[in-house]
Every structure is written in C-alpha cells, then in structure tokens.
Design an enzyme around this catalytic site. Structure first.
Site, PDB file in Angstrom:
ATOM      1  N   GLU A   7       0.837  -1.210   0.000  1.00 12.96           N
ATOM      2  CA  GLU A   7       0.000   0.000   0.000  1.00 12.96           C
ATOM      3  C   GLU A   7       0.868   1.256   0.000  1.00 12.96           C
ATOM      4  OE1 GLU A   7      -2.663  -0.567  -1.164  1.00 12.96           O
ATOM      5  OE2 GLU A   7      -4.248  -0.396   0.303  1.00 12.96           O
TER       6      GLU A   7
ATOM      7  N   THR B 122      -5.956   8.021  -5.606  1.00 10.32           N
ATOM      8  CA  THR B 122      -6.044   8.071  -4.142  1.00 10.32           C
ATOM      9  C   THR B 122      -5.234   9.246  -3.603  1.00 10.32           C
ATOM     10  OG1 THR B 122      -6.347   5.694  -4.018  1.00 10.32           O
ATOM     11  CG2 THR B 122      -5.593   6.762  -2.012  1.00 10.32           C
TER      12      THR B 122
HETATM   13  N1  HSE Z   1      -8.917   5.001   3.413  1.00 14.47           N
HETATM   14  C1  HSE Z   1      -8.260   5.280   2.172  1.00 14.47           C
HETATM   15  C2  HSE Z   1      -8.788   6.591   1.619  1.00 14.47           C
HETATM   16  C3  HSE Z   1      -8.533   4.171   1.219  1.00 14.47           C
HETATM   17  O1  HSE Z   1      -9.999   6.798   1.658  1.00 14.47           O
HETATM   18  O2  HSE Z   1      -7.983   7.406   1.151  1.00 14.47           O
HETATM   19  C4  HSE Z   1      -7.818   4.343  -0.068  1.00 14.47           C
HETATM   20  O3  HSE Z   1      -7.622   3.105  -0.654  1.00 14.47           O
END
Ligand code: HSE
Length: 306
Positions: free
Chosen positions: A128, A180
């Site tokens: 990640e 993201t």
């Molecule tokens: N919790 C993270 C976000 C997940 O919302 O940025 C991204 O994969």
C-alpha cells in the site's frame, strides 16, 4: 507445500463514516493469484491481465511485499507470483491491497504459517505504501481477516475483526480516474469539533449496529460529514446515485475507499439488484462506462483454491 492458488476479494474501505479505519470484504470482483516458492532467491512477478502493471519486483505491489519478507525474515528462498487481476486498478475497490495482501498471505502459508495475522498485515502494508505513499491497513485488513474490520491502529498493527451482517452490497465503478493521492490531498487538514462529534456518533453507531445486527442503526449511521462532502465532487453522478439508491430502499452507502466506486448496502437481494440497474442507467445516461457488482459481505476474505 511449494505452490498455492488464492482467490483475493475486493474490499470497500471507509464504510462512509470510518475514514481509514472501517472496511469490509466483498465477494465480487476478486483477483486470482498463484504463488510458488523458489529454490533460488529471485522474486518473479507475472501479470496475465490487460492493465499493464509493472512486473519488476521493486515496482510491483506484490513484489515489494515479498522483497520485504525476504529481508526482514532473512529468507533464502524467492517466490514466483502469477496475478490475474479482475479488480480494476484505480477503482476504489482495493485493487492494490488485494495484490499486497495476497502476496503476504500466500507466502506465509508457503513458509509454514510462521506469521501472525498482524504480521501478515504488517508486510502487506509495504504494498500500500508503494501504491499510495501511505502505510494504511484498511482494505488489507478485511482481505486478510474477512468480514468487516476495524483498524484500531496501523502502527502498531491492531485490527479488530467485527462481524459479517447478512447484507447485500451493490458497487458501481464508473470509468473516471480518481487517484487516491489526489483524493487525499484535497481533504481539509482540520476538522471542526461539531463535525467530529457527529462523525464519532456515526462511527460508534455503525460499529454497534454491525455487532448487534441492527440494520436500522447501521442505516442511520452511514453518514459522513467530513470526507464525502469534499470527495464526492470528483465523482460524476454521485448525488443522483445516492438519492435514487435511498428511494429504492438502500440502508445507506457512499464512496468506496477514495472512489470513484460507490457502494450501497441493502437487506434484500432484489433491492440490491434494482440499485445495480439504476446505477448502470445513471452512468449510461452520463455516457460513462461503468461496471456494477452485487454480492454479500464476504466473511472469509482471501481463500485458497485448488
Ligand atoms: N482510506 C483510504 C482513503 C482508502 O480513503 O484514502 C484508499 O484506498
């Protein structure tokens, strides 16, 4: 054992109000992974999907996980991994987490289950980190534990498996790009106390609803006053999909992870399928290609297959 095949599920992170801490595994879509222990120390990654993901181990999410396992566990063996990815990269359905979690989970089995689940999460988080620059355990946790998980802390790793309410999940992935990193960048750095109080109430309500199988409480708690108002502007059709889902009978829902996928929870399969049809038609009207999935919450997470 020298060889293992895995079915690695998609995951829905955040579950609306639980940004970075509440997540669930679903059944569809899922990746298929085959992992083999090698006599030499090479880490070989092969993709059989059409997404053009890097196969150099240092640049591949599964590759870095295995390199870190080799380094920290002082392993002499290498691994060969064949990944058939069905969870589209950039969908917000945990595509990178699936590769990372699958690699750590599968390698641990091939090594004779030497790691605890927390340690498997620890290694998977390296993937990640490569994918998004952040070492976060949401998406990874429900992949490894199954069902719905609470990431109480990712450093040190402290995962609380909750339970698996008997609910249907409808998820739509509209083909628009939401990175993201961008979706994190636009978030406000400070939260007003009145918003924090509402969010705490919703998170506590959601966890209680999940543990007590109280679907009405789950529905009342699926509200996000902090992240969704900012991120939803990145997703065309978001408000329409949400409003129409509630009219059809969804308990609630919102952005899946950092988007662009949107998910909704329903008690009945028929409701979940009607929502799926509506989602498809919203994006057809907007002339945006979309993929829709209906499944239950997945209690097992990653599964070994023959
Ligand atoms: N919790 C993270 C976000 C997940 O919302 O940025 C991204 O994969």
């Amino acid at each position: 054992m020298k060889n293992i095949k895995l079915k690695v599920p998609a995951t829905v992170a955040n579950m609306v109000c639980g940004f970075d801490i509440l997540d669930m595994a679903i059944h569809e879509p899922y990746d298929e992974m085959e992992i083999r222990l090698r006599e030499d120390s090479d880490i070989i990654i092969k993709h059989t999907d059409p997404y053009g993901l890097p196969e150099n181990a240092l640049e591949n999410v599964a590759g870095v996980v295995l390199l870190k396992m080799q380094e920290e566990l002082q392993l002499k063996n290498g691994f060969e991994v064949i990944i058939h990815k069905n969870i589209k990269p950039g969908s917000g359905l945990g595509s990178s987490a699936a590769s990372a979690a699958g690699a750590a989970f599968g390698a641990n089995i091939l090594l004779g289950n030497i790691l605890s689940r927390e340690e498997v999460v620890h290694f998977a988080m390296y993937g990640e980190e490569l994918a998004s620059g952040v070492r976060h355990a949401d998406n990874i946790a429900p992949c490894i534990y199954g069902g719905i998980t609470l990431v109480k802390s990712s450093d040190p790793v402290d995962i609380i498996p909750l339970s698996t309410p008997d609910l249907f999940v409808t998820a739509v992935h509209p083909q628009v790009e939401v990175k993201t990193s961008d979706a994190r960048q636009i978030l406000k750095k400070n939260v007003e106390l009145k918003d924090a109080i509402q969010q705490w109430g919703n998170v506590a309500g959601l966890v209680t609803g999940i543990l007590k199988n109280d679907f009405a409480l789950i529905g009342r708690s699926l509200h996000d006053v902090i992240v969704e108002p900012v991120r939803s502007i990145l997703i065309p059709g978001f408000d329409e999909v949400k409003t129409k889902s509630m009219e059809i009978g969804a308990l609630g829902g919102g952005i899946s992870g950092s988007g662009p996928s949107i998910f909704m929870l329903s008690e009945q399969e028929e409701t979940a399928r009607d929502i799926a049809d509506m989602m498809k038609s919203v994006y057809d009207t907007l002339k945006i290609e979309s993929f829709v999935y209906v499944s239950k919450i997945n209690p097992q997470g990653i599964k070994t297959v023959q």
